[in-house]
Design an enzyme around this catalytic site. Structure first.
Site, mmCIF file in Angstrom:
data_model
loop_
_atom_site.group_PDB
_atom_site.id
_atom_site.type_symbol
_atom_site.label_atom_id
_atom_site.label_comp_id
_atom_site.label_asym_id
_atom_site.label_seq_id
_atom_site.Cartn_x
_atom_site.Cartn_y
_atom_site.Cartn_z
ATOM 1 N N CYS A 21 -30.124 -1.326 11.169
ATOM 2 C CA CYS A 21 -29.921 -1.861 12.428
ATOM 3 C C CYS A 21 -31.349 -2.346 13.044
ATOM 4 O O CYS A 21 -31.906 -2.774 12.125
ATOM 5 C CB CYS A 21 -29.452 -0.640 13.191
ATOM 6 S SG CYS A 21 -30.491 0.871 13.625
ATOM 7 N N ASN A 24 -33.791 1.847 13.535
ATOM 8 C CA ASN A 24 -33.470 2.726 12.520
ATOM 9 C C ASN A 24 -33.756 4.085 13.241
ATOM 10 O O ASN A 24 -34.276 5.044 12.470
ATOM 11 C CB ASN A 24 -34.608 2.512 11.602
ATOM 12 C CG ASN A 24 -34.346 3.316 10.372
ATOM 13 O OD1 ASN A 24 -35.304 3.704 9.705
ATOM 14 N ND2 ASN A 24 -33.025 3.567 10.062
ATOM 15 N N CYS A 26 -31.027 5.149 15.645
ATOM 16 C CA CYS A 26 -29.454 5.442 16.172
ATOM 17 C C CYS A 26 -28.576 5.050 15.274
ATOM 18 O O CYS A 26 -28.154 6.064 14.531
ATOM 19 C CB CYS A 26 -29.317 4.500 17.471
ATOM 20 S SG CYS A 26 -30.585 4.901 18.840
ATOM 21 N N ARG A 27 -28.113 4.039 15.270
ATOM 22 C CA ARG A 27 -26.936 3.866 14.362
ATOM 23 C C ARG A 27 -27.274 3.633 12.973
ATOM 24 O O ARG A 27 -26.435 4.054 12.421
ATOM 25 C CB ARG A 27 -26.593 2.049 14.673
ATOM 26 C CG ARG A 27 -26.043 1.875 16.201
ATOM 27 C CD ARG A 27 -25.994 0.504 16.472
ATOM 28 N NE ARG A 27 -27.204 -0.226 16.485
ATOM 29 C CZ ARG A 27 -27.304 -1.515 16.613
ATOM 30 N NH1 ARG A 27 -25.999 -2.487 16.542
ATOM 31 N NH2 ARG A 27 -28.486 -2.200 16.414
ATOM 32 N N SER A 28 -28.450 2.948 12.251
ATOM 33 C CA SER A 28 -28.415 3.060 10.873
ATOM 34 C C SER A 28 -28.613 4.546 10.543
ATOM 35 O O SER A 28 -28.030 5.041 9.256
ATOM 36 C CB SER A 28 -29.412 2.193 10.325
ATOM 37 O OG SER A 28 -30.821 2.577 11.004
ATOM 38 N N ASP A 146 -25.176 -0.824 19.662
ATOM 39 C CA ASP A 146 -26.264 0.065 19.912
ATOM 40 C C ASP A 146 -26.094 0.903 21.095
ATOM 41 O O ASP A 146 -25.872 0.392 22.137
ATOM 42 C CB ASP A 146 -27.479 -0.804 20.143
ATOM 43 C CG ASP A 146 -28.699 -0.127 20.185
ATOM 44 O OD1 ASP A 146 -28.852 1.222 20.081
ATOM 45 O OD2 ASP A 146 -29.798 -0.819 20.021
#
Length: 179
Positions: A21, A24, A26-28, A146
């Protein structure tokens, strides 16, 4: 899916997966935590099929930071309590070291493709760079939005997507594994 012979029996070749993302945190990291929970437990049917799992960001804004507290609490609320990570930025070597590099959204995907195509790196790349949401199971590509500025509900949605995408990816990549 390629296979290699082991003791006269064809075994699926181990694969490595990187989630990407922007920052690095939150999402990933959510995707990495979810994916690890599905493949790294010795009771998982995928345990011996995954070599390496990691996550990173296209930007270095949070290098060295732990995942966002909301990512960690969402993982914990869903039974994933052993995830540890320090944010890092994407490296040129990632395109050689990983079989699959999954972008969380279209902007991340474009950044990855530009990064991969710079200079001579693309000729030595083995990675398949793709949108993680290609494994949505809905017949259409989805993006993982995000959640950083949105709130807790967005983290829950990201978790649901990451679990669904991970499960679909594993089932499509290893169709002969009994789950």
């Amino acid at each position: 899916m390629s296979t290699m012979a082991t003791s006269g029996t064809a075994q699926p070749q181990k694969i490595s997966v990187l989630f990407v993302c922007l920052g690095n945190i939150c999402r990933s990291t959510m995707a990495e935590g979810v994916f690890r929970s599905l493949v790294k437990d010795k009771s998982s049917p995928y345990y011996n099929l995954i070599d390496k799992v990691d996550s990173c960001g296209t930007g270095g804004y949070h290098t060295g930071d732990e995942p966002d507290d909301r990512t960690m609490s969402t993982l914990a609320d869903n039974g994933i309590t052993n995830y540890v990570h320090a944010a890092r930025r994407l490296r040129d070597s990632d395109f050689r070291d990983f079989d699959y590099i999954f972008a969380m959204d279209n902007g991340n995907l474009m950044d990855l493709e530009r990064w991969k195509d710079r200079g001579k790196k693309s000729s030595s790349s083995k990675a398949q760079v793709m949108l993680f949401g290609e494994f949505s199971g809905t017949g259409r590509k989805e993006v993982v939005q995000d959640p950083y500025y949105v709130g807790r509900d967005a983290f829950e949605k990201a978790f649901e997507q990451c679990k669904r995408f991970s499960t679909n990816f594993l089932q499509q990549t290893f169709p002969d594994v009994d789950t």
